[in-house]
Each structure stands twice: as C-alpha cells, then as structure tokens.
Design an enzyme around this catalytic site. Structure first.
Site, PDB file in Angstrom:
ATOM      1  N   GLY A   1      21.832  17.584  10.911  1.00  0.00           N
ATOM      2  CA  GLY A   1      23.117  17.579  10.219  1.00  0.00           C
ATOM      3  C   GLY A   1      24.311  17.938  11.081  1.00  0.00           C
ATOM      4  O   GLY A   1      25.404  18.184  10.574  1.00  0.00           O
TER       5      GLY A   1
ATOM      6  N   LYS B   1      17.197  15.067   0.572  1.00  0.00           N
ATOM      7  CA  LYS B   1      17.516  16.490   0.352  1.00  0.00           C
ATOM      8  C   LYS B   1      18.068  16.679  -1.066  1.00  0.00           C
ATOM      9  O   LYS B   1      17.632  15.982  -1.970  1.00  0.00           O
ATOM     10  CB  LYS B   1      18.478  16.996   1.440  1.00  0.00           C
ATOM     11  CG  LYS B   1      17.951  16.686   2.837  1.00  0.00           C
ATOM     12  CD  LYS B   1      18.705  17.371   3.946  1.00  0.00           C
ATOM     13  CE  LYS B   1      18.082  17.002   5.289  1.00  0.00           C
ATOM     14  NZ  LYS B   1      18.715  17.681   6.419  1.00  0.00           N
TER      15      LYS B   1
ATOM     16  N   HIS C   1       9.993  21.765   6.218  1.00  0.00           N
ATOM     17  CA  HIS C   1      11.315  21.408   6.738  1.00  0.00           C
ATOM     18  C   HIS C   1      12.063  22.685   7.111  1.00  0.00           C
ATOM     19  O   HIS C   1      11.921  23.706   6.441  1.00  0.00           O
ATOM     20  CB  HIS C   1      12.096  20.610   5.692  1.00  0.00           C
ATOM     21  CG  HIS C   1      13.346  20.012   6.252  1.00  0.00           C
ATOM     22  ND1 HIS C   1      14.503  20.757   6.450  1.00  0.00           N
ATOM     23  CD2 HIS C   1      13.618  18.774   6.709  1.00  0.00           C
ATOM     24  CE1 HIS C   1      15.419  19.984   6.985  1.00  0.00           C
ATOM     25  NE2 HIS C   1      14.916  18.781   7.163  1.00  0.00           N
TER      26      HIS C   1
ATOM     27  N   ASN D   1      15.041  11.386   3.995  1.00  0.00           N
ATOM     28  CA  ASN D   1      14.987  12.629   3.232  1.00  0.00           C
ATOM     29  C   ASN D   1      16.348  12.820   2.570  1.00  0.00           C
ATOM     30  O   ASN D   1      17.316  13.179   3.245  1.00  0.00           O
ATOM     31  CB  ASN D   1      14.655  13.776   4.196  1.00  0.00           C
ATOM     32  CG  ASN D   1      14.749  15.135   3.546  1.00  0.00           C
ATOM     33  OD1 ASN D   1      14.875  15.248   2.329  1.00  0.00           O
ATOM     34  ND2 ASN D   1      14.692  16.169   4.367  1.00  0.00           N
TER      35      ASN D   1
ATOM     36  N   GLU E   1      11.872  18.114  14.699  1.00  0.00           N
ATOM     37  CA  GLU E   1      13.280  18.206  14.343  1.00  0.00           C
ATOM     38  C   GLU E   1      13.886  19.469  14.954  1.00  0.00           C
ATOM     39  O   GLU E   1      13.718  20.562  14.401  1.00  0.00           O
ATOM     40  CB  GLU E   1      13.436  18.275  12.820  1.00  0.00           C
ATOM     41  CG  GLU E   1      12.862  17.072  12.100  1.00  0.00           C
ATOM     42  CD  GLU E   1      13.529  16.866  10.745  1.00  0.00           C
ATOM     43  OE1 GLU E   1      14.097  15.779  10.551  1.00  0.00           O
ATOM     44  OE2 GLU E   1      13.499  17.778   9.910  1.00  0.00           O
TER      45      GLU E   1
ATOM     46  N   SER F   1      20.004  14.131  13.156  1.00  0.00           N
ATOM     47  CA  SER F   1      21.176  13.299  13.469  1.00  0.00           C
ATOM     48  C   SER F   1      20.812  11.910  13.987  1.00  0.00           C
ATOM     49  O   SER F   1      21.490  11.380  14.874  1.00  0.00           O
ATOM     50  CB  SER F   1      22.109  14.023  14.442  1.00  0.00           C
ATOM     51  OG  SER F   1      22.611  15.216  13.853  1.00  0.00           O
TER      52      SER F   1
ATOM     53  N   GLU G   1      14.961  23.613   6.650  1.00  0.00           N
ATOM     54  CA  GLU G   1      15.784  24.176   5.571  1.00  0.00           C
ATOM     55  C   GLU G   1      14.935  24.998   4.607  1.00  0.00           C
ATOM     56  O   GLU G   1      15.401  25.976   4.035  1.00  0.00           O
ATOM     57  CB  GLU G   1      16.535  23.040   4.856  1.00  0.00           C
ATOM     58  CG  GLU G   1      17.685  22.532   5.724  1.00  0.00           C
ATOM     59  CD  GLU G   1      18.028  21.078   5.542  1.00  0.00           C
ATOM     60  OE1 GLU G   1      17.627  20.475   4.529  1.00  0.00           O
ATOM     61  OE2 GLU G   1      18.691  20.515   6.444  1.00  0.00           O
TER      62      GLU G   1
HETATM   63  P1  PGA Z   1      19.986  14.660   9.471  1.00  0.00           P
HETATM   64  O1  PGA Z   1      18.738  15.437   8.826  1.00  0.00           O
HETATM   65  O2  PGA Z   1      19.518  13.260   9.738  1.00  0.00           O
HETATM   66  O3  PGA Z   1      21.052  14.705   8.397  1.00  0.00           O
HETATM   67  O4  PGA Z   1      20.365  15.382  10.711  1.00  0.00           O
HETATM   68  C1  PGA Z   1      17.456  15.257   9.344  1.00  0.00           C
HETATM   69  C2  PGA Z   1      16.452  16.031   8.564  1.00  0.00           C
HETATM   70  O5  PGA Z   1      16.744  17.175   8.172  1.00  0.00           O
HETATM   71  O6  PGA Z   1      15.353  15.533   8.296  1.00  0.00           O
END
Ligand code: PGA
Length: 254
Positions: A175, A15, A99, A13, A169, A216, A101
């Site tokens: 992140g 983003k 997601h 992803n 997640e 992560s 976010e």
């Molecule tokens: P990350 O994000 O690997 O940067 O922690 C994972 C995600 O949001 O899918």
C-alpha cells in the site's frame, strides 16, 4: 507432476473494500478475461460479505474465489469469525492466512497462522500463506532470517505444492507504492524456495510451490516483477479493486 500443473496465481485481495455495487468490477473482469487465456490462474478474494454474491456473479467462469482469513476451528463460540469450511461451502477454493495486516491488527503469530493454514487444508482449501519483513528488519539485514523463521513457523504438517501458496509481501511495500528492486525480490524468492524444501518434503516438491510477490504491484511494474526468477504470480491489494487495473497486471501473463 510437472511445474505447469501449478500455473502462476494472480490473486486480488480486496481487503475491507467493496459493497454489492462493486460486483460490477467482477463482471467487468470476467468480460476482459473472455478469450484472453492468460498463462496464470486468476482469483478474487473479496470481503466475507461479498463471497456469496460474487460466487453467483462468477458462476463457472475461470476466476476462482478465495477468503481473506479463517478461524482454525470448524465451528463454535467464536463471535465474528469464519471457519474454513464455511468458505468452502460458498465455493471458495483458497484462503489468505497470515497477511501482515492480520499479524499487525490482530496480533496473529506464526503459530496462529499455522493453525489457520492447517484448517484451510482440512477444509480442502489452498492456503495462501503471507510472509515478509518490516522496513526495520530489512535495514538491519535480517530479511532472510525473518523469512526463514516465518516459513518454519507458519507452515503446517502436510503442506505441499497443491495445497499451499506462499505470498512474499515486504510489509513496507504494501500500500505504499514502494517495491523492492528486482534483485531483492529474486534473492527473497530464491531463499524462500530453498527453505521450503525442508517444509514440504524435498526440493522437487518445493520447486512446484507457487511463490507470489505482493506489495504495490501495479500494471506498470507487473511485467518486470513477474519476470523475476521464482516469482509465480502476484497478490494484489489496491490495484485489484478496479477491473482495468487488475487486468493490466494479469496482462503480464498474456
Ligand atoms: P497492495 O497490497 O497491492 O495494495 O500494496 C498488497 C497486499 O496487501 O496483498
């Protein structure tokens, strides 16, 4: 259908990252995958602006293409939004919905996520439905309850192992460089598998649904996380931006 009809899925992803120059990373990934034959499917989910050019780069490679979000309508007066049909039109085979976010930045509820997942299925796309608890919910011992509620609320009628992937997640792991212990991951994934049975028409179907872990995932922890029971791949953010790192995660399946 035996389980191997739905191999693990490692999806990147991107983003809100990447410009045309970043297509070089897709090219580099293709090169690394040549002849590698990992025991997983590989997917890239770039921002909307890169979907069309990335489709051109990927050609008929084994790397699949996915969107990061979609609207629930087919078309209409929704400034700035993208329909699932538009993603399919460009060669996407999947779309991430719900997601954390989007749930946080755009106030997306389980009901909205469910409508988006239904739109994905209508357009012939696989929905990658994201769920996960916040740190406060985990500390309060509510993780499994949150997952149950999100599964019940976010999966539309007709969800099955062929059209739906769950991405577990933990919000606090995204992140941050933090990850749950393998026991915590195992507990969450087993719980999700159990809860899915009621949503996808039984235990047999639920056993075939791919449940990704996300948050992560890096080359140095991918093997351990991907070895946890009921973990069927990864949804990768930051470490998917560079071909070398993303391939380092895919290597868990070589
Ligand atoms: P990350 O994000 O690997 O940067 O922690 C994972 C995600 O949001 O899918």
């Amino acid at each position: 259908m035996p389980a191997h009809d739905f191999p693990p899925l490692v999806a990147g992803n991107w983003k809100m990252n990447g410009t045309l120059a970043s297509l070089d990373e897709a090219r580099a990934l293709m090169k690394k995958l040549q002849g590698a034959n990992p025991r997983c499917d590989v997917m890239l989910c770039p921002p909307f602006t890169l979907i069309h050019p990335m489709a051109g780069v990927l050609g008929d490679s084994t790397i699949a293409l996915g969107g990061q979000d979609c609207h629930w309508e087919r078309s209409g007066a929704h400034t700035g939004d993208i329909a699932a049909e538009m993603l399919a039109d460009l060669g996407c085979t999947a779309v991430i919905v719900g997601h954390s976010e989007r749930r946080t930045d755009h106030g997306e509820t389980d009901e909205i996520v469910k409508r988006k997942a239904a739109a994905a299925h209508r357009a012939g796309l696989v929905s990658i439905v994201c769920i996960g608890e916040t740190i406060d919910e985990r500390k309060a011992g509510k993780t499994l309850d949150v997952l149950s509620r999100q599964i019940a609320g976010s999966l539309p009628e007709g969800a099955n192992a062929a059209n739906t992937v769950i991405a577990y997640e933990p919000v606090w792991a995204i992140g941050t460089g933090l990850t749950p212990t393998t026991d915590e991951v195992a507990e969450a994934h087993a719980h999700i598998r159990k809860e899915l049975a009621a949503r996808v028409g039984g235990e047999e179907e639920a056993a075939r649904v791919r449940i990704q872990y996300g948050g992560s995932v890096k080359p140095n922890n991918a093997h351990e996380l991907m070895s946890v029971p009921n973990v069927d791949g990864a949804l990768v953010g930051g470490a998917s931006l560079k071909a070398a790192d993303f391939f380092g995660i895919i290597e868990a399946y070589l």
